[in-house]
Design an enzyme around this catalytic site. Structure first.
Site, PDB file in Angstrom:
ATOM      1  NE  ARG A 123     -17.692  -3.511 -45.693  1.00 27.98           N
ATOM      2  CZ  ARG A 123     -16.457  -3.824 -45.302  1.00 27.98           C
ATOM      3  NH1 ARG A 123     -15.699  -2.931 -44.719  1.00 27.98           N
ATOM      4  NH2 ARG A 123     -15.977  -5.027 -45.488  1.00 27.98           N
ATOM      5  CG  ASP A 171     -14.105   1.044 -38.530  1.00 35.04           C
ATOM      6  OD1 ASP A 171     -13.843   0.616 -37.386  1.00 35.04           O
ATOM      7  OD2 ASP A 171     -14.109   0.310 -39.544  1.00 35.04           O
ATOM      8  CB  ALA A 227      -9.212  10.829 -38.883  1.00 37.17           C
ATOM      9  CG  ASP A 243      -7.096   5.159 -44.134  1.00 35.62           C
ATOM     10  OD1 ASP A 243      -7.931   4.396 -43.601  1.00 35.62           O
ATOM     11  OD2 ASP A 243      -5.854   5.038 -43.969  1.00 35.62           O
ATOM     12  CB  CYS A 267     -11.560  -2.885 -33.850  1.00 34.57           C
ATOM     13  SG  CYS A 267     -10.135  -1.868 -34.195  1.00 34.57           S
ATOM     14  CG  PHE A 281     -10.259   6.385 -38.584  1.00 28.94           C
ATOM     15  CD1 PHE A 281      -8.926   6.506 -38.199  1.00 28.94           C
ATOM     16  CD2 PHE A 281     -11.197   7.199 -37.973  1.00 28.94           C
ATOM     17  CE1 PHE A 281      -8.544   7.418 -37.210  1.00 28.94           C
ATOM     18  CE2 PHE A 281     -10.831   8.104 -36.985  1.00 28.94           C
ATOM     19  CZ  PHE A 281      -9.498   8.221 -36.598  1.00 28.94           C
TER      20      PHE A 281
HETATM   21  C1  LIG Z   1     -10.302  -0.427 -38.682  1.00 29.48           C
HETATM   22  S1  LIG Z   1      -9.619   0.229 -40.164  1.00 29.48           S
HETATM   23  C2  LIG Z   1     -11.048   0.867 -40.968  1.00 29.48           C
HETATM   24  C3  LIG Z   1     -11.822  -0.167 -41.764  1.00 29.48           C
HETATM   25  C4  LIG Z   1     -12.827   0.407 -42.722  1.00 29.48           C
HETATM   26  N1  LIG Z   1     -13.864   1.142 -42.051  1.00 29.48           N
HETATM   27  C5  LIG Z   1     -13.454  -0.660 -43.601  1.00 29.48           C
HETATM   28  O1  LIG Z   1     -14.673  -0.885 -43.515  1.00 29.48           O
HETATM   29  O2  LIG Z   1     -12.718  -1.278 -44.375  1.00 29.48           O
HETATM   30  C6  LIG Z   1      -8.779   1.641 -39.586  1.00 29.48           C
HETATM   31  C7  LIG Z   1      -8.135   2.523 -40.666  1.00 29.48           C
HETATM   32  O3  LIG Z   1      -7.666   3.717 -40.032  1.00 29.48           O
HETATM   33  C8  LIG Z   1      -6.518   4.171 -40.716  1.00 29.48           C
HETATM   34  N2  LIG Z   1      -5.829   5.104 -39.799  1.00 29.48           N
HETATM   35  C9  LIG Z   1      -5.039   4.812 -38.725  1.00 29.48           C
HETATM   36  N3  LIG Z   1      -4.710   5.939 -38.063  1.00 29.48           N
HETATM   37  C10 LIG Z   1      -5.300   6.963 -38.733  1.00 29.48           C
HETATM   38  C11 LIG Z   1      -5.360   8.363 -38.535  1.00 29.48           C
HETATM   39  N4  LIG Z   1      -4.736   8.952 -37.492  1.00 29.48           N
HETATM   40  N5  LIG Z   1      -6.078   9.117 -39.395  1.00 29.48           N
HETATM   41  C12 LIG Z   1      -6.705   8.541 -40.459  1.00 29.48           C
HETATM   42  N6  LIG Z   1      -6.693   7.218 -40.697  1.00 29.48           N
HETATM   43  C13 LIG Z   1      -6.004   6.437 -39.850  1.00 29.48           C
HETATM   44  C14 LIG Z   1      -5.759   2.927 -41.077  1.00 29.48           C
HETATM   45  O4  LIG Z   1      -4.920   3.186 -42.187  1.00 29.48           O
HETATM   46  C15 LIG Z   1      -6.930   1.961 -41.382  1.00 29.48           C
HETATM   47  O5  LIG Z   1      -7.167   1.955 -42.763  1.00 29.48           O
END
Ligand SMILES: C[S@@+](CC[C@H](N)C(=O)[O-])C[C@H]1O[C@@H](n2cnc3c(N)ncnc32)[C@H](O)[C@@H]1O
Length: 271
Positions: free
Chosen positions: A91, A175, A158, A130, A215, A108
């Site tokens: 970040r 992400d 997304a 998200d 990840c 995300f």
């Molecule tokens: C790895 S985390 C992101 C972490 C974030 N970048 C941070 O720095 O805190 C992935 C995120 O993607 C979201 N997510 C999962 N599938 C998704 C989708 N199809 N569209 C949007 N968000 C999604 C989850 O709710 C989660 O919050």
């Protein structure tokens, strides 16, 4: 301070009582909450414990200061520990490229870590996307805590969001969660990344940036590079790798355990 703990392998679970006892003795926490991934416990043949407070008291929300920014973390309702601490270093690196007037898309976004760092660095506007309502509520709370008003938090898939997008950004962060938790899911995951990167390139202003992360251990650095190369060919744009990124130090990459290098990413400039 409250702690969150999760036992994901049969091997580490053998030391469960010792780990909990040592955590209490050494860190003197206010409380410990055990997180559970039922799917993983089933694979490992472990008893299906419920998510619960296993020591002391754990509050619904705690406040965390990360590089002078304030974040709320919900150990109980949030994903992982309530904050994606493995992205802390990234970040900082990604937001160091913000220039005056930059518009950012944080895809995300979870609780908004990347976008909030960008707002602190003077970004004009951040759009967070998200699919989780908990995440969107946390973004709103985090922006309020840090006194940022120039943002929009959108609860949407997304992929759908990108399909209907008709505006441009200077930096897009991608992400997603682990698309490939098993080897079998790798082909689909790569296709997902190709869609995300190609459509993000189309939504970039001239000389814009993309930060893309995976990840999942099954998607290698090389795979991610190939996704970028494919997107470059499909869009006719040149892509310059500016930064190679990985998980922060407190998520160690042990050389003799390749799966421990799970988070990889690139910050690229599209010209
Ligand atoms: C790895 S985390 C992101 C972490 C974030 N970048 C941070 O720095 O805190 C992935 C995120 O993607 C979201 N997510 C999962 N599938 C998704 C989708 N199809 N569209 C949007 N968000 C999604 C989850 O709710 C989660 O919050």
């Amino acid at each position: 301070m409250s702690k969150s703990i999760q036992f994901n392998t049969a091997g580490i679970n053998r030391f469960r009582d010792l780990i909990i006892k040592s955590l209490i003795e050494i860190t003197k926490p206010k409380g410990i909450y055990e997180k559970v991934d039922e799917k993983i416990l089933k694979i490992e043949g472990l008893k299906q414990n419920k998510e619960q407070t296993i020591y002391g008291e754990v509050l619904e929300n705690i406040q965390v200061i990360e590089n002078s920014l304030k974040f709320v973390a919900s150990i109980k309702q949030g994903q992982k520990t309530g904050l994606f601490l493995d992205q802390r270093k990234n970040r900082k690196i990604v937001s160091s490229y913000i220039q005056r007037g930059f518009k950012i898309l944080d895809l995300f976004s979870n609780s908004g870590g990347f976008g909030i760092y960008c707002l602190k660095k003077g970004a004009d506007f951040v759009e967070f996307v998200d699919v989780s309502q908990v995440a969107v509520s946390q973004i709103e709370e985090n922006c309020k805590l840090n006194d940022f008003k120039n943002y929009k938090a959108i609860k949407e898939d997304a992929f759908d969001y990108l399909n209907n997008l008709n505006k441009k950004f200077n930096l897009i962060i991608i992400d997603p969660p682990a698309f490939a938790k098993t080897k079998k899911e790798k082909v689909g995951a790569i296709k997902g990344f190709q869609f995300l990167v190609i459509n993000s390139i189309k939504a970039l202003e001239e000389n814009g940036y993309i930060a893309v992360f995976s990840c999942s251990h099954h998607i290698t650095e090389e795979d991610l590079k190939k996704v970028l190369l494919f997107a470059s060919q499909k869009t006719g744009k040149r892509i310059v790798i500016i930064e190679k990124l990985m998980q922060d130090l407190d998520h160690p990459y042990l050389l003799n355990s390749p799966p421990s290098f799970y988070l990889k990413g690139f910050l690229v400039k599209v010209i």
